[in-house]
Design a protein around this motif. Sequence first.
Motif, PDB file in Angstrom:
ATOM      1  N   SER A  60      39.387  88.640  78.236  1.00  0.00           N
ATOM      2  CA  SER A  60      40.229  89.838  78.243  1.00  0.00           C
ATOM      3  C   SER A  60      39.385  91.102  78.115  1.00  0.00           C
ATOM      4  O   SER A  60      39.645  92.103  78.806  1.00  0.00           O
ATOM      5  CB  SER A  60      41.274  89.774  77.133  1.00  0.00           C
ATOM      6  N   LEU A  61      38.367  91.077  77.248  1.00  0.00           N
ATOM      7  CA  LEU A  61      37.493  92.244  77.122  1.00  0.00           C
ATOM      8  C   LEU A  61      36.716  92.483  78.413  1.00  0.00           C
ATOM      9  O   LEU A  61      36.535  93.636  78.829  1.00  0.00           O
ATOM     10  CB  LEU A  61      36.524  92.046  75.955  1.00  0.00           C
TER      11      LEU A  61
ATOM     12  N   LEU B  33      43.039  80.328  83.409  1.00  0.00           N
ATOM     13  CA  LEU B  33      43.619  79.626  82.264  1.00  0.00           C
ATOM     14  C   LEU B  33      43.402  80.336  80.935  1.00  0.00           C
ATOM     15  O   LEU B  33      44.311  80.346  80.087  1.00  0.00           O
ATOM     16  CB  LEU B  33      43.078  78.196  82.203  1.00  0.00           C
ATOM     17  N   PRO B  34      42.209  80.922  80.673  1.00  0.00           N
ATOM     18  CA  PRO B  34      42.058  81.644  79.398  1.00  0.00           C
ATOM     19  C   PRO B  34      43.071  82.772  79.236  1.00  0.00           C
ATOM     20  O   PRO B  34      43.636  82.962  78.153  1.00  0.00           O
ATOM     21  CB  PRO B  34      40.622  82.190  79.479  1.00  0.00           C
ATOM     22  N   THR B  35      43.315  83.514  80.327  1.00  0.00           N
ATOM     23  CA  THR B  35      44.310  84.579  80.268  1.00  0.00           C
ATOM     24  C   THR B  35      45.702  84.011  80.025  1.00  0.00           C
ATOM     25  O   THR B  35      46.476  84.540  79.215  1.00  0.00           O
ATOM     26  CB  THR B  35      44.299  85.396  81.578  1.00  0.00           C
TER      27      THR B  35
ATOM     28  N   MET C  29      47.567  92.666  76.132  1.00  0.00           N
ATOM     29  CA  MET C  29      48.331  91.598  75.513  1.00  0.00           C
ATOM     30  C   MET C  29      47.510  90.317  75.452  1.00  0.00           C
ATOM     31  O   MET C  29      47.610  89.538  74.489  1.00  0.00           O
ATOM     32  CB  MET C  29      49.629  91.356  76.286  1.00  0.00           C
ATOM     33  N   SER C  30      46.691  90.080  76.462  1.00  0.00           N
ATOM     34  CA  SER C  30      45.808  88.913  76.452  1.00  0.00           C
ATOM     35  C   SER C  30      44.810  89.006  75.306  1.00  0.00           C
ATOM     36  O   SER C  30      44.542  88.024  74.611  1.00  0.00           O
ATOM     37  CB  SER C  30      45.072  88.796  77.784  1.00  0.00           C
ATOM     38  N   PHE C  31      44.270  90.201  75.087  1.00  0.00           N
ATOM     39  CA  PHE C  31      43.319  90.395  73.986  1.00  0.00           C
ATOM     40  C   PHE C  31      43.997  90.186  72.636  1.00  0.00           C
ATOM     41  O   PHE C  31      43.458  89.524  71.742  1.00  0.00           O
ATOM     42  CB  PHE C  31      42.707  91.792  74.048  1.00  0.00           C
TER      43      PHE C  31
END
Length: 438
Positions: A430-431, A234-236, A374-376
């Motif tokens: 993401s990191l 979900l975070p991504t 892109m997520s970052f």
Amino acid sequence: MAAAQESPLDKPFLVPGKDEEQQHGGDDGDVTNMEAQLLLPRDSGASSFSRSCLNLSNVISGVGMLSVPYALAQGGWLSLALFALVGAVCYYTGELIARCMRADGDAVKSYPDIGQLAFGRPGRKAIGAVMYAELYLVAISFLILEGDSLNKLLPGASVGLPGGYVFRGKQLFTLVAAVVILPTTWLRDLSVLAYVSAVGLVSSAALTASLVWAGVAEHGLHAKGGNVVNLAGLPTSLSLYFVCFAGHGVFPTVYSSMRNKGDFTKVLLVSSVLCSLNYALTAVLGYLIYGDDVQSLVTLNLPSGKVYTRIAILTTLITPLAKYALVIQPVTTAIEEKLSLAGQRCLTRAVISTTVLVSTVVVACTVPFFGYLMSFIGSSLNVTVAVLFPCLSYLRIYMPRGGVRRAEVAAIVGILVIGACVAVVGTYTSLHQIVSTF
């Protein structure tokens, strides 16, 4: 001397109606965001309702289109509810930006101007720094996109150099894209590229049509897995959904370009709904066809050698090639101004632009993970520009004037909490994904 030492962050990014100044090389024109050339007609304030809808749709619809099926696969079908929530929040914060633009008459022309009105010079510098970082990372994502897409279009290509070193695959095509892009970064007048970059909307439609074609001709519309919800992903998903609705930094330009600024809310609603429908259709089609096997760039799932694959990839390639120079221009200009080298314009622009391009190529070849990057960008920068800063600026400007109801304050605080959580958790996730791949 004082003027030479002034930070470029103290100057507006987006200064509509500065054509005359730009032609004479004025300092304000130097730091104007080149996206303004795409959005603004020659006569500032002359955009009709339909043109404004087209402009804003072009701003909102971007490379996030390629990653929405992957975002859906990461979060599962229920993450579509989060997609709708993100769209609603970004629409509301876009409206907050318009209210901030109206707070001080015609004095506010750009996003950093809002920061100065709300928080003084520190606010201008803070939002300026975030926007520079966002533009730099978006430029890197363009190169990764070019390398991945060309490698899909021309698999197995390689070039040998003296000494036995061989460039192949994504690395080779990233370098090829950089060589093609390099001359465009030396230009001062990017209006020609601005017209080319307007094909972004056509590219989005072509991608969706290609997915429909692929589903009917090859795979059929059936998911290979199809999670209802995946809490770990979900975070991504949230971060990538925020990428889809990024563009708030250019909203003030669209607002200033409108003939009837009172229609901005309607323009924002129409553009957001149209882009949301296209995003959602692409996400659902991509996930139905490829299921959990969908890649971070959905074009990488399309079978090689097919007509619809070539159409999808070719239309996808045009926009990054054209918009790289537009996106990176404010960064190179800021460096030029910071180093006080503006007097040696031609040589300085070529050296700085080349250096910046080389640095983005190095990063693109080192971190070739489009979805993770892109997520970052979505979690750390887009959330700041699209959610946190509009809410904080609106409260700072209007609360002392007594113009904010308690219910609205509560809603904005809730949005701020959600945005902060997404920024922290999404950035960490993401990191961690990027680091774990090495």
